[in-house]
Motif scaffolding. Structure first.
Motif, PDB file in Angstrom:
ATOM      1  N   PRO A 215       2.947 -16.068   1.321  1.00 46.90           N
ATOM      2  CA  PRO A 215       3.608 -14.999   0.558  1.00 46.90           C
ATOM      3  C   PRO A 215       4.916 -14.584   1.235  1.00 46.90           C
ATOM      4  CG  PRO A 215       1.272 -14.530   0.912  1.00 46.90           C
ATOM      5  CD  PRO A 215       1.609 -15.678   1.776  1.00 46.90           C
ATOM      6  N   LYS A 216       5.921 -14.323   0.425  1.00 46.55           N
ATOM      7  CA  LYS A 216       7.223 -13.919   0.948  1.00 46.55           C
ATOM      8  C   LYS A 216       7.357 -12.408   1.064  1.00 46.55           C
ATOM      9  CE  LYS A 216       9.526 -18.002  -1.008  1.00 46.55           C
ATOM     10  NZ  LYS A 216      10.591 -18.482  -1.922  1.00 46.55           N
ATOM     11  N   ILE A 217       6.454 -11.685   0.452  1.00 44.04           N
ATOM     12  CA  ILE A 217       6.562 -10.230   0.474  1.00 44.04           C
ATOM     13  C   ILE A 217       6.254  -9.709   1.878  1.00 44.04           C
ATOM     14  CG2 ILE A 217       4.153  -9.976  -0.277  1.00 44.04           C
ATOM     15  CD1 ILE A 217       5.009  -7.419  -1.717  1.00 44.04           C
ATOM     16  N   HIS A 218       7.007  -8.742   2.336  1.00 42.34           N
ATOM     17  CA  HIS A 218       6.819  -8.125   3.655  1.00 42.34           C
ATOM     18  C   HIS A 218       6.843  -6.610   3.472  1.00 42.34           C
ATOM     19  CE1 HIS A 218       6.951  -7.378   7.885  1.00 42.34           C
ATOM     20  NE2 HIS A 218       8.121  -6.742   7.784  1.00 42.34           N
ATOM     21  N   CYS A 219       5.693  -5.979   3.695  1.00 42.40           N
ATOM     22  CA  CYS A 219       5.575  -4.540   3.459  1.00 42.40           C
ATOM     23  C   CYS A 219       5.964  -3.778   4.721  1.00 42.40           C
ATOM     24  CB  CYS A 219       4.134  -4.179   3.046  1.00 42.40           C
ATOM     25  SG  CYS A 219       3.646  -4.887   1.447  1.00 42.40           S
TER      26      CYS A 219
ATOM     27  N   LEU B 221       5.279  27.396   8.871  1.00 46.06           N
ATOM     28  CA  LEU B 221       6.526  26.648   8.794  1.00 46.06           C
ATOM     29  C   LEU B 221       6.194  25.172   8.959  1.00 46.06           C
ATOM     30  CD1 LEU B 221       8.843  28.878  10.981  1.00 46.06           C
ATOM     31  CD2 LEU B 221       8.804  28.737   8.510  1.00 46.06           C
ATOM     32  N   SER B 222       6.318  24.392   7.879  1.00 43.36           N
ATOM     33  CA  SER B 222       5.961  22.975   7.921  1.00 43.36           C
ATOM     34  C   SER B 222       6.796  22.215   6.919  1.00 43.36           C
ATOM     35  CB  SER B 222       4.469  22.776   7.612  1.00 43.36           C
ATOM     36  OG  SER B 222       4.177  23.247   6.307  1.00 43.36           O
ATOM     37  N   SER B 223       6.773  20.873   7.037  1.00 43.94           N
ATOM     38  CA  SER B 223       7.479  20.005   6.100  1.00 43.94           C
ATOM     39  C   SER B 223       6.693  18.715   5.960  1.00 43.94           C
ATOM     40  CB  SER B 223       8.899  19.721   6.595  1.00 43.94           C
ATOM     41  OG  SER B 223       9.613  18.946   5.636  1.00 43.94           O
ATOM     42  N   LEU B 224       6.684  18.135   4.756  1.00 43.70           N
ATOM     43  CA  LEU B 224       5.897  16.949   4.429  1.00 43.70           C
ATOM     44  C   LEU B 224       6.812  15.764   4.175  1.00 43.70           C
ATOM     45  CD1 LEU B 224       3.196  15.547   3.569  1.00 43.70           C
ATOM     46  CD2 LEU B 224       3.681  16.357   1.244  1.00 43.70           C
ATOM     47  N   CYS B 225       6.474  14.591   4.750  1.00 45.22           N
ATOM     48  CA  CYS B 225       7.203  13.348   4.492  1.00 45.22           C
ATOM     49  C   CYS B 225       6.671  12.761   3.187  1.00 45.22           C
ATOM     50  CB  CYS B 225       7.023  12.359   5.643  1.00 45.22           C
ATOM     51  SG  CYS B 225       7.859  10.767   5.397  1.00 45.22           S
ATOM     52  N   THR B 226       7.514  12.636   2.163  1.00 39.09           N
ATOM     53  CA  THR B 226       7.090  12.190   0.836  1.00 39.09           C
ATOM     54  C   THR B 226       7.222  10.682   0.695  1.00 39.09           C
ATOM     55  OG1 THR B 226       9.297  12.459  -0.105  1.00 39.09           O
ATOM     56  CG2 THR B 226       7.849  14.402  -0.091  1.00 39.09           C
ATOM     57  N   ALA B 227       6.640  10.144  -0.394  1.00 33.12           N
ATOM     58  CA  ALA B 227       6.702   8.705  -0.664  1.00 33.12           C
ATOM     59  C   ALA B 227       8.115   8.239  -0.952  1.00 33.12           C
ATOM     60  CB  ALA B 227       5.786   8.357  -1.842  1.00 33.12           C
ATOM     61  N   GLU B 228       9.038   9.163  -1.245  1.00 36.63           N
ATOM     62  CA  GLU B 228      10.435   8.798  -1.476  1.00 36.63           C
ATOM     63  C   GLU B 228      11.206   8.640  -0.185  1.00 36.63           C
ATOM     64  OE1 GLU B 228       8.924  11.323  -3.065  1.00 36.63           O
ATOM     65  OE2 GLU B 228       8.577  10.198  -4.922  1.00 36.63           O
ATOM     66  N   GLY B 229      10.558   8.893   0.961  1.00 33.81           N
ATOM     67  CA  GLY B 229      11.223   8.760   2.242  1.00 33.81           C
ATOM     68  C   GLY B 229      12.061   9.967   2.611  1.00 33.81           C
TER      69      GLY B 229
ATOM     70  N   LYS C 192       0.822  -1.190   0.000  1.00 33.29           N
ATOM     71  CA  LYS C 192       0.000   0.000   0.000  1.00 33.29           C
ATOM     72  C   LYS C 192       0.866   1.253   0.000  1.00 33.29           C
ATOM     73  CE  LYS C 192      -3.765  -2.224   2.576  1.00 33.29           C
ATOM     74  NZ  LYS C 192      -4.557  -2.193   3.825  1.00 33.29           N
ATOM     75  N   GLU C 193       0.199   2.368  -0.282  1.00 31.21           N
ATOM     76  CA  GLU C 193       0.923   3.629  -0.293  1.00 31.21           C
ATOM     77  C   GLU C 193       1.509   3.906   1.089  1.00 31.21           C
ATOM     78  OE1 GLU C 193       0.217   8.361  -1.380  1.00 31.21           O
ATOM     79  OE2 GLU C 193      -1.421   6.913  -1.518  1.00 31.21           O
ATOM     80  N   GLY C 194       2.783   4.276   1.098  1.00 30.67           N
ATOM     81  CA  GLY C 194       3.466   4.531   2.353  1.00 30.67           C
ATOM     82  C   GLY C 194       4.220   3.329   2.871  1.00 30.67           C
ATOM     83  N   PHE C 195       4.220   2.215   2.092  1.00 29.79           N
ATOM     84  CA  PHE C 195       4.923   1.017   2.502  1.00 29.79           C
ATOM     85  C   PHE C 195       5.754   0.503   1.322  1.00 29.79           C
ATOM     86  CE2 PHE C 195       1.279   1.414   5.205  1.00 29.79           C
ATOM     87  CZ  PHE C 195       1.737   1.005   6.444  1.00 29.79           C
ATOM     88  N   TYR C 196       6.804  -0.279   1.632  1.00 31.53           N
ATOM     89  CA  TYR C 196       7.666  -0.830   0.586  1.00 31.53           C
ATOM     90  C   TYR C 196       8.115  -2.219   1.021  1.00 31.53           C
ATOM     91  CZ  TYR C 196      11.766  -0.096   3.529  1.00 31.53           C
ATOM     92  OH  TYR C 196      12.679  -0.159   4.538  1.00 31.53           O
ATOM     93  N   SER C 197       8.659  -3.007   0.054  1.00 31.24           N
ATOM     94  CA  SER C 197       9.142  -4.350   0.334  1.00 31.24           C
ATOM     95  C   SER C 197      10.522  -4.525  -0.286  1.00 31.24           C
ATOM     96  CB  SER C 197       8.172  -5.396  -0.224  1.00 31.24           C
ATOM     97  OG  SER C 197       8.692  -6.704  -0.054  1.00 31.24           O
ATOM     98  N   ASP C 198      11.409  -5.227   0.451  1.00 34.50           N
ATOM     99  CA  ASP C 198      12.754  -5.513  -0.048  1.00 34.50           C
ATOM    100  C   ASP C 198      12.789  -6.771  -0.904  1.00 34.50           C
ATOM    101  OD1 ASP C 198      13.755  -3.313   1.284  1.00 34.50           O
ATOM    102  OD2 ASP C 198      14.215  -4.444   3.113  1.00 34.50           O
TER     103      ASP C 198
END
Length: 757
Positions: free
Chosen positions: A246-250, A293-301, A223-229
């Motif tokens: 399943p071997k995938i781990h998000c 004054l703010s900052s956003l955490c993007t999908a690129e980490g 899902k958005e905001g998660f990744y798998s190695d």
């Protein structure tokens, strides 16, 4: 000997008329044999042809043949004997089916012959159901697999000697999960493997459409905001009808620590997950050059860079004014409502004649308001100079304002501390003299209409800042009036609401008479009423649906209160008692003993000189404790009025005094009784350890139903008269038994007569 003799023609000894009758029966039997022999004479001879005496005597299963000029009787094929008086069937199967019919066959004897049948799974080589092996026919294996769809859809057939086995093809499974299987025996067949819905993975989902047959695959994505190695993101449907794990781990994408902004700090708790936003605020003395004054955490980490920054802020005070005689307000720039600023306020007061300073004070004020205001504690009839300046974020030039307070109006300010203590400030010009204050204290409670606490006393002091602590009751609403009698007169009116007591008011609580509670109360409250709050919970381990909850209040002024609770018998109770003026509850556990169980609904029966019909029993409810058993008691009718329900605990029919004092005829456990049941008295069966004996005829009896209840090592009983029997006779089951015995006796006599004949 009289009646004895010997038949001179047969040489048989006879005994009287009965022997004569036997002789007549034998002669009649021989005559019938001769007639049958004539009727069954062989039909091979032509009509009118002379018949020899030998051929006339051949057995029905024999043939008359000429051998060496003589006629002899020979038993037909399949029969053995002398051909005349005996031709018995020859049992060809007596030597065994394998010897006669060969392997895999069964032998069946017939009158004068036999035939063979192949066993299940085999067939005769002549393709007939039956055969005789004299023509070379034998049993050979039957190939069931030649029949189409023997094993059903998805199955394959394997022939075995005398049988067959079915196995499922790849992609199919038998319904019961075992192989081989036999459709004709178990009615099973192969079903296509279907792994069903693929397993779910945390924070992931299945990509696109899928099928769930053997070998099919599904693929996952995070899902958005998660990744798998892992590179492998799929799972397959296995031959076992399940999906591979399943071997995938998000894993959740995190941006780490937010970036630092010069002259700014983070506001609140921050999260480093995708989509999280962190906010900053400029430190005191600085302000933002633009938006938030703010900052956003993007999908690129990574955190999105903010283009705004904090710059130093300049501030100054304007528009200072006085209101309500002792309050000051002003404006501050720049116009930033969220910037906290620290002000230093210096107060200096002189008497109106300007001779001496009578009041000087220094205080700080921190606020982010654009229009700050503060009310000062000033003396009456005094000229004040008030200086206000900013000390943070940077020092500013002070601004002065003059205030002239009015003369005394006869009142003074009183503040409350430590909940029950008062303090105030005396006028500087009166502080050198001793002053007496008169106190009137009145307390009431909203939850106790008749509660009334009134106290009056005087307090004399020279202190500039007097303090008085009052002895007040907890959880009470008080009105305090303070006045002075000396010139000038002053007065004050204060409202105090006390909280719950921090000390336990209930002590030494105890249980008496099983359902009553007694305790002691705090000595301080001995002369006033106190309200107690009760919450009661009742449960029964043997009756899960039972759940009693009761709540009520008790108001009393007793030093040793006592209350008796209305509780059900045979119940475990938890009682929560709490004084309304205290927040400290007391828990008490109670266990009430069981009482006599209720009498079930029965139908009373009175019988006079007849059999006692079955007694109908309806199950009773566990109202006063768990019912353990039902007992049927039999005692002489004369003892009915003297019978104590708790007597003859274990007296059986075989006890020595059962005939005079009665006995237990049956005992049935409560768990073995449905809603209704019939009991036949005197059926000669054992109920528990007690024998249900028949009633003795021509006696008067009283039948009693007793219900036993046992719990916590206590036993209680209830009894009710179920039936009265006068001049007793056999009951219905007993009469049936006697009738059956009579019939049996007659049958035995007839059989004995026949055997003798």
């Amino acid at each position: 000997m009289v009646g004895e003799g010997r038949d001179p023609g047969r040489g048989v000894r006879t005994n009287g008329p009965f022997s004569f009758l036997q002789g007549q029966q034998v002669r009649l039997f021989l005559l019938l044999q001769l007639l049958l022999a004539q009727l069954l004479r062989p039909a091979s001879r032509a009509l009118g042809a002379p018949v020899s005496d030998v051929c006339a005597t051949c057995h029905v299963h024999a043939t008359c043949q000429q051998r060496d000029g003589k006629e002899i009787c020979i038993c037909n094929y399949g029969f053995v004997g002398n051909g005349r008086t005996q031709c018995h069937d020859k049992d060809e199967c007596q030597f065994g089916a394998t010897v006669v019919c060969g392997n895999k066959a069964s032998c069946h004897n017939t009158l004068g012959g036999f035939y063979c049948i192949c066993l299940e799974g085999y067939r005769a080589t002549n393709n007939n159901r039956t055969f005789i092996p004299n023509d070379g026919t034998f049993c050979t294996d039957l190939d069931e697999c030649e029949v189409p769809d023997t094993c059903g859809p998805g199955g394959q057939c394997v022939n075995t000697p005398g049988s067959y086995e079915c196995y499922c093809k790849d992609g199919y499974l038998p319904p019961n999960g075992t192989q081989p299987f036999y459709p004709m025996r178990g009615g099973t067949s192969c079903t296509e493997i279907d792994c069903g819905t693929p397993p779910e993975i945390p924070n992931g989902y299945v990509i696109g459409k899928y099928t769930s047959r053997l070998g099919d695959q599904v693929h996952y994505a995070c899902k958005e905001g998660f990744y798998s190695d892992q590179e492998e993101s799929g799972t397959s449907c296995t031959v076992g009808g399940t999906w591979e794990t399943p071997k995938i781990h998000c894993q959740e994408i995190e941006c780490g620590s937010p970036p630092a902004i010069q002259h700014a700090i983070l506001v609140g708790n921050c999260s480093s997950n995708v989509g999280s936003v962190v906010y900053y605020t400029c430190i005191d003395g600085f302000e933002s050059t633009g938006g938030n004054l703010s900052s956003l955490c993007t999908a690129e980490g990574t955190w999105k860079k903010n283009t705004f920054h904090c710059t130093e802020k300049k501030a100054f005070i304007t528009n200072v004014s006085v209101f309500n005689n002792t309050c000051v307000k002003w404006r501050v720039s720049p116009e930033r409502e969220d910037l906290k600023m620290v002000y230093l306020i210096h107060i200096q007061g002189q008497q109106r004649d300007g001779i001496e300073f009578v009041h000087e004070d220094l205080l700080n004020l921190t606020t982010s308001s654009q229009e700050p205001e503060v009310c000062l504690h000033l003396h009456q009839g005094t000229n004040y100079t008030v200086a206000i300046r900013i000390t943070f974020p940077r020092l500013s030039v002070p601004v002065n304002v003059r205030i002239q307070t009015d003369d005394d109006d006869g009142s003074f300010d009183v503040s409350v501390f430590n909940e029950t203590c008062l303090k105030w400030e005396r006028s500087p010009r009166d502080s050198a003299e001793e002053q007496m204050y008169q106190f009137q204290v009145l307390g009431q409670r909203w939850y106790q209409s008749n509660f009334y606490h009134e106290v009056s006393f005087n307090f004399t002091t020279r202190e500039r800042f007097p303090e008085v602590c009052l002895d007040l009751y907890p959880r009470t609403y008080y009105t305090v009036n303070i006045t002075t009698e000396a010139f000038s007169k002053y007065s004050a009116h204060i409202i105090i609401a006390t909280t719950r007591s921090v000390n336990q008011i209930i002590s030494n609580i105890s249980v008496l008479n099983e359902t009553c509670l007694r305790w002691k109360r705090n000595a301080k409250m001995a002369d006033l009423e106190e309200m107690y709050l009760f919450h009661i919970w009742g449960q029964r381990g043997y009756q899960k649906e039972f759940n009693q909850k009761v709540s009520f209040n008790l108001t009393t002024d007793s030093q040793a209160p006592e209350v008796c609770l209305e509780l059900y018998p045979g119940t475990n109770y938890t009682v929560n008692v709490m004084a309304a003026s205290s927040g400290l509850p007391v828990l008490v556990s109670l266990m009430t003993q069981i009482t006599e169980p209720p009498i079930p609904d029965i139908e009373f029966i009175a019988v006079q000189g007849g059999p006692l019909p079955p007694l109908s029993l309806w199950k009773a409810e566990d109202k006063n404790g768990p019912i353990s058993s039902y007992q049927v008691l039999v005692l002489p009718l004369a003892l009915q009025s003297k019978f104590p329900c708790d007597s003859i605990q274990d007296t059986t029919f075989f006890s020595n005094d059962s005939s005079t004092k009665g006995y237990v005829a049956a005992e049935i456990l409560a768990k073995d009784i449905p809603d209704a049941r019939e009991i036949s008295l005197g059926d000669r069966l054992y109920y528990g350890k007690f024998y249900n004996a028949p009633l003795k005829p021509r006696n008067d009896y009283c039948i009693i139903l007793r219900i036993n209840s046992e719990w916590n090592q206590v036993r209680r009983q209830s009894c009710v008269v179920w039936a009265e029997v006068k001049d007793s006779s056999l009951a219905l089951p007993q009469m049936m038994g006697v009738g059956l015995a009579s019939v049996a006796a007659v049958v035995i006599l007839v059989l004995l007569s026949f055997l003798v004949a």
